[in-house]
Every structure is written in structure tokens, then in C-alpha cells.
Design a protein around this motif. Structure first.
Motif, PDB file in Angstrom:
ATOM      1  N   ILE A  39       3.173  23.813 -24.777  1.00 23.36           N
ATOM      2  CA  ILE A  39       3.109  22.657 -23.697  1.00 23.36           C
ATOM      3  C   ILE A  39       4.230  22.023 -23.405  1.00 23.36           C
ATOM      4  CG2 ILE A  39       0.529  22.137 -24.640  1.00 23.36           C
ATOM      5  CD1 ILE A  39       1.901  19.646 -25.830  1.00 23.36           C
ATOM      6  N   GLY A  40       5.304  22.579 -23.747  1.00 21.75           N
ATOM      7  CA  GLY A  40       6.728  21.750 -23.405  1.00 21.75           C
ATOM      8  C   GLY A  40       7.958  22.207 -24.214  1.00 21.75           C
ATOM      9  N   GLY A  41       8.903  21.453 -23.872  1.00 20.01           N
ATOM     10  CA  GLY A  41      10.368  21.710 -24.582  1.00 20.01           C
ATOM     11  C   GLY A  41      10.894  20.512 -24.794  1.00 20.01           C
ATOM     12  N   GLY A  42      11.904  20.317 -25.820  1.00 21.62           N
ATOM     13  CA  GLY A  42      12.789  19.302 -26.053  1.00 21.62           C
ATOM     14  C   GLY A  42      14.237  19.593 -26.233  1.00 21.62           C
ATOM     15  N   TRP A  43      14.886  18.782 -25.734  1.00 21.32           N
ATOM     16  CA  TRP A  43      16.602  18.910 -25.576  1.00 21.32           C
ATOM     17  C   TRP A  43      17.085  18.020 -26.140  1.00 21.32           C
ATOM     18  CZ3 TRP A  43      12.696  20.121 -21.759  1.00 21.32           C
ATOM     19  CH2 TRP A  43      12.995  21.099 -21.028  1.00 21.32           C
ATOM     20  N   MET A  44      18.228  18.227 -26.990  1.00 20.91           N
ATOM     21  CA  MET A  44      19.047  17.276 -27.682  1.00 20.91           C
ATOM     22  C   MET A  44      20.003  16.394 -26.784  1.00 20.91           C
ATOM     23  SD  MET A  44      18.244  17.627 -30.773  1.00 20.91           S
ATOM     24  CE  MET A  44      19.765  16.528 -31.301  1.00 20.91           C
ATOM     25  N   ARG A  45      19.942  15.210 -26.875  1.00 19.19           N
ATOM     26  CA  ARG A  45      20.749  14.431 -26.056  1.00 19.19           C
ATOM     27  C   ARG A  45      21.648  13.228 -26.637  1.00 19.19           C
ATOM     28  NH1 ARG A  45      19.633  17.707 -22.284  1.00 19.19           N
ATOM     29  NH2 ARG A  45      18.046  17.328 -20.871  1.00 19.19           N
ATOM     30  N   LYS A  46      22.505  12.615 -26.111  1.00 15.04           N
ATOM     31  CA  LYS A  46      23.174  11.600 -26.845  1.00 15.04           C
ATOM     32  C   LYS A  46      23.036  10.470 -26.059  1.00 15.04           C
ATOM     33  CE  LYS A  46      26.827  12.519 -28.957  1.00 15.04           C
ATOM     34  NZ  LYS A  46      28.236  12.792 -29.373  1.00 15.04           N
ATOM     35  N   ALA A  47      22.723   9.369 -26.691  1.00 19.62           N
ATOM     36  CA  ALA A  47      22.403   7.870 -26.176  1.00 19.62           C
ATOM     37  C   ALA A  47      23.655   7.436 -25.667  1.00 19.62           C
ATOM     38  CB  ALA A  47      21.664   6.952 -27.198  1.00 19.62           C
ATOM     39  N   LYS A  48      23.709   6.730 -24.348  1.00 17.97           N
ATOM     40  CA  LYS A  48      25.079   6.189 -23.919  1.00 17.97           C
ATOM     41  C   LYS A  48      25.497   5.208 -24.546  1.00 17.97           C
ATOM     42  CE  LYS A  48      23.703   8.247 -19.104  1.00 17.97           C
ATOM     43  NZ  LYS A  48      23.441   7.785 -17.933  1.00 17.97           N
TER      44      LYS A  48
END
Length: 107
Positions: free
Chosen positions: A55-64
Motif C-alpha cells: 500500500i505504499g513506501g517510506g523514504w529516509m529523511r532528515k529533519a531541517k
């Protein structure tokens, strides 16, 4: 204001728990994408229900602001509704390995 869409716990393969919304309550599994071959592909794949429908995907991000890493999720399935839902995984304070799926209208 953030709304909780469910809770998951860390596993060796990613996360497992429950997606709980007004019209849907189902088991959810967020697994590391071992087949990621390009930058735009998701770091995680999201599966739901007894049939493990993707049902979807997830991406690693970095909080500003803090520089902390988090997982940004995109969910899409007819049972969820006609539009994609954007959410983030956030650790639950005081509960090691436990995360909340928070709705993110701006992602």
C-alpha cells in the motif's frame, strides 16, 4: 496538529503494528526495501492486511531543524480513500522501539 494513524514496533526487518483510521483498521508491516536500486525508490515498502497487499513506501529523511533522521511514508489504497496519505514515523517517548504513524498534510 498531528493525528495518530497507528502504532508500530521495530523488528529486524523494519516495523510491524496496526494502521487504525476511521474507516480502516488493519495489520501493517513496514519492511526495508532490499531491492532498492535507485535514489528515487523507497527505502521501505509498506504492506497491509492478511494478504500483505502493498500500500505504499517510506523514504529516509532528515529533519531541517534537529538534523534527526525519520521515515516519511506515502500510503495509497482504495480502502484508504481516493487520495494518498502522507505520514511520518516518530518514536514514542519512553517506549523504546515503539513508533507512532503521524498524519502529515504537508509532506
Amino acid at each position: 496538529m498531528a493525528n495518530a494513524l497507528g502504532y508500530v514496533s521495530e523488528t529486524k526487518a523494519g516495523f510491524e503494528g496496526t494502521l487504525a483510521m476511521m474507516n480502516l483498521s488493519t495489520a501493517i508491516r513496514i519492511e526495508k526495501n532490499g531491492e532498492k536500486a535507485a535514489e528515487g525508490q523507497p527505502d521501505y515498502r509498506i504492506f497491509a492486511g492478511e494478504t500483505s497487499t502493498e500500500i505504499g513506501g517510506g523514504w529516509m529523511r532528515k529533519a531541517k531543524s534537529s538534523g534527526r533522521e525519520y521515515v516519511s511514508l506515502t500510503l495509497a489504497d482504495p480502502q484508504i480513500g481516493p487520495r494518498r496519505i502522507y505520514a511520518n514515523l516518530a518514536p514514542v517517548k519512553g517506549k523504546k522501539g515503539r513508533h507512532v504513524i503521524l498524519w502529515n498534510p504537508k509532506d
